[in-house]
Motif scaffolding. Structure first.
Motif, PDB file in Angstrom:
ATOM      1  N   VAL A   1      49.308  22.510  80.933  1.00 11.77           N
ATOM      2  CA  VAL A   1      49.251  23.637  81.873  1.00 11.77           C
ATOM      3  C   VAL A   1      49.247  24.972  81.126  1.00 11.77           C
ATOM      4  N   ILE A   2      50.023  25.056  80.045  1.00 13.48           N
ATOM      5  CA  ILE A   2      50.146  26.323  79.316  1.00 13.48           C
ATOM      6  C   ILE A   2      49.589  26.137  77.905  1.00 13.48           C
ATOM      7  N   ALA A   3      48.494  26.818  77.619  1.00 15.64           N
ATOM      8  CA  ALA A   3      47.858  26.661  76.308  1.00 15.64           C
ATOM      9  C   ALA A   3      48.779  27.211  75.214  1.00 15.64           C
ATOM     10  N   LYS A   4      48.770  26.574  74.061  1.00 16.88           N
ATOM     11  CA  LYS A   4      49.604  26.986  72.917  1.00 16.88           C
ATOM     12  C   LYS A   4      51.034  27.266  73.370  1.00 16.88           C
ATOM     13  N   ALA A   5      51.569  26.305  74.108  1.00 17.76           N
ATOM     14  CA  ALA A   5      52.857  26.538  74.778  1.00 17.76           C
ATOM     15  C   ALA A   5      54.016  26.737  73.806  1.00 17.76           C
ATOM     16  N   ASP A   6      53.884  26.221  72.580  1.00 20.86           N
ATOM     17  CA  ASP A   6      54.986  26.399  71.624  1.00 20.86           C
ATOM     18  C   ASP A   6      54.947  27.766  70.951  1.00 20.86           C
ATOM     19  N   GLU A   7      53.882  28.510  71.219  1.00 18.85           N
ATOM     20  CA  GLU A   7      53.780  29.829  70.567  1.00 18.85           C
ATOM     21  C   GLU A   7      54.234  30.930  71.507  1.00 18.85           C
ATOM     22  N   PHE A   8      54.733  31.984  70.888  1.00 16.66           N
ATOM     23  CA  PHE A   8      55.179  33.157  71.646  1.00 16.66           C
ATOM     24  C   PHE A   8      54.043  34.182  71.582  1.00 16.66           C
ATOM     25  N   ILE A   9      53.385  34.393  72.733  1.00 15.70           N
ATOM     26  CA  ILE A   9      52.192  35.250  72.757  1.00 15.70           C
ATOM     27  C   ILE A   9      52.367  36.284  73.872  1.00 15.70           C
ATOM     28  N   ILE A  10      52.478  37.540  73.496  1.00 14.63           N
ATOM     29  CA  ILE A  10      52.906  38.524  74.503  1.00 14.63           C
ATOM     30  C   ILE A  10      51.771  39.032  75.389  1.00 14.63           C
TER      31      ILE A  10
END
Ligand code: HEM
Length: 425
Positions: A348-357
């Protein structure tokens, strides 16, 4: 302040946790173990569950907790959230946390009720969170944030949790309740006591815990009586004391709802404020991006709330036999919705382990829950974080994290006790 100097370096700890998570049989998994949250090593466990057992039945938990289902995928969590007629929040069935609460020791509040009582009581406090009222609160929040930030030391290490996150959230709560200003830290203490686990070190014994919560109840009863006998005002206590639905509520129920509002607005916002500083320090490219373009605050705030997931889970109890994610659930089963895992679901959330503001859809996170119990204070929480970051960016080039955070021992509250920081002069 104590820093975790004796602990192994973070990368080593995470590597070892990953190895353990992938070598432990799934039948031995107990994702609700608070130690995994205190050491921030829960991630590989949830990653494996999402891949191999998205609906996992835990039989490895201590008897005091009992067996439970873990729901770890975004859409399965949504399914549970949106069928409250089958998945109950009722405190008499165990309530909303992994561990059953004894209704005898808890004051009933609407977060732990089903319809129709839940809806009736929720309605009475909803007007406090309308855009109009929030607009009025915003002015106060800005003034208070500015004054707390202006008084921070420079070139000196201090605990961000204590000096900023706790202070600001406590001031906010005191404002919401029109609570006596000089006693406002009592609100923090009561909230900590209400949610802490026996082994957390927050209180010595169950008797002490109950005595403190009793003091809280008495304090609020006094304020309640004062406000009920005075003309209506726009603080929460006065609103409830003059509303038809809450006026006749029994005392226990009232205390429960007041504690709910203290707890709801306290740890969650506090830990998001701390989490925001930590996330930016762990992702310096994102910090640079934010400083270069403060307009990104609008998508940065929901990303922080996703990344932090201040409440790791909510629990429900099945009131009928049913099915979730292809698994048979029996009436009476305990079901834990791990928001913290749903928020990392790559389907559901792309690159979910990354913090992208600057995500395109930053608000699809599940940190506020969904359905009839969806967080009542979510707009207020967003507003507080937005204002504080606007004020921070105006003042400081950087807030540097200079030591490891000390995390809370809980699988419910995902938070921090300490975050050592320094602000350059
Ligand atoms: C970042 C901050 C916050 C987070 C992550 C958060 C999270 C949550 C979650 C997960 C729920 C349960 C949702 C569900 O079961 O579907 C909830 C409910 C609730 N929250 Fe928050 N919350 C936050 C801030 C606040 C604030 C500032 C207040 C009020 C001052 C508040 C008041 C409540 C109340 C009253 C409920 C119960 C709603 C109901 O049962 O109908 N929360 N919150």
């Amino acid at each position: 302040m104590t820093y975790l100097a004796e602990a192994p370096p973070v990368s080593e700890r995470l590597r070892a946790a990953r190895e353990r998570a992938y070598s432990t049989p799934l039948s031995e998994f107990h994702p609700g173990n608070p130690e995994l949250f205190r050491t921030d090593t829960i991630w590989p466990y949830f990653e494996r569950l999402r891949k191999e057992a998205p609906m996992h039945y835990c039989t490895a938990s201590p008897p005091a907790i009992g067996e439970y289902w873990s729901v770890t995928k975004y859409h399965d969590i949504m399914h549970v959230e949106t069928h409250p007629e089958i998945f109950s929040s009722d405190v008499r069935l165990g309530g909303i946390m992994l561990r059953d609460v004894d209704p005898q020791y808890e004051w009933p509040s609407f977060i732990a009720m089903d319809e129709p009582r839940h809806g009736e009581q929720r309605k009475t406090v909803s007007p406090l969170f309308t855009p109009k009222h929030l607009g009025e609160l915003a002015i106060l929040i800005r003034e208070r944030s500015a004054s707390v930030l202006d008084n921070l030391p420079r070139n000196e290490t201090f605990n961000w949790v204590e000096r900023v996150s706790i202070e600001l959230t406590t001031q906010m709560l005191a404002t919401l309740f029109d609570f006596p200003w000089e006693d406002r830290r009592k609100l923090t203490r009561w909230s900590d006591v209400a949610t802490a686990l026996p082994k957390s070190g927050i209180y010595e014994s169950q008797e002490q815990r109950l005595a403190e919560l009793y003091e809280c109840g008495e304090y609020f009863s006094r304020l309640w009586n004062e406000r009920a006998n005075a003309p209506p005002k726009s603080d929460l206590i006065s609103m409830m004391a003059h509303s038809d639905a809450t006026r006749q509520m029994d005392r226990e129920n009232l205390r429960g709802n007041l504690i709910l509002l203290i707890v709801g607005g306290n740890d969650t916002t506090r830990n998001s404020m701390t989490g925001s500083v930590l996330a930016l320090n762990e992702n310096p490219d994102q910090y640079d991006k934010l400083r270069a373009n403060p307009a990104l605050i609008d998508s940065f705030v929901p990303e922080v709330i996703r990344w932090q997931t201040p409440l790791a889970h909510m629990r429900r109890t099945a009131t009928a036999d049913t099915e979730v994610g292809g698994k048979r659930i029996k009436k009476g089963d305990r079901i834990v919705m791990w928001y913290v895992s749903g928020n990392r679901d790559e389907d559901v959330i792309a690159k979910a382990d990354e913090f992208i503001i600057d995500r395109a859809q930053p608000r699809i996170h599940m940190s506020f829950g969904f359905g009839i119990h969806r967080c009542l204070g979510m707009r207020l929480a967003d507003l507080q974080l937005k204002i504080i970051w606007e004020e921070i960016l105006k003042r400081f080039e950087r807030i540097d994290v200079v030591g490891e955070p000390k995390r809370v021992y809980s699988s419910f509250i995902r938070g921090y006790e300490e975050l050592p920081v320094r602000i350059r002069a």
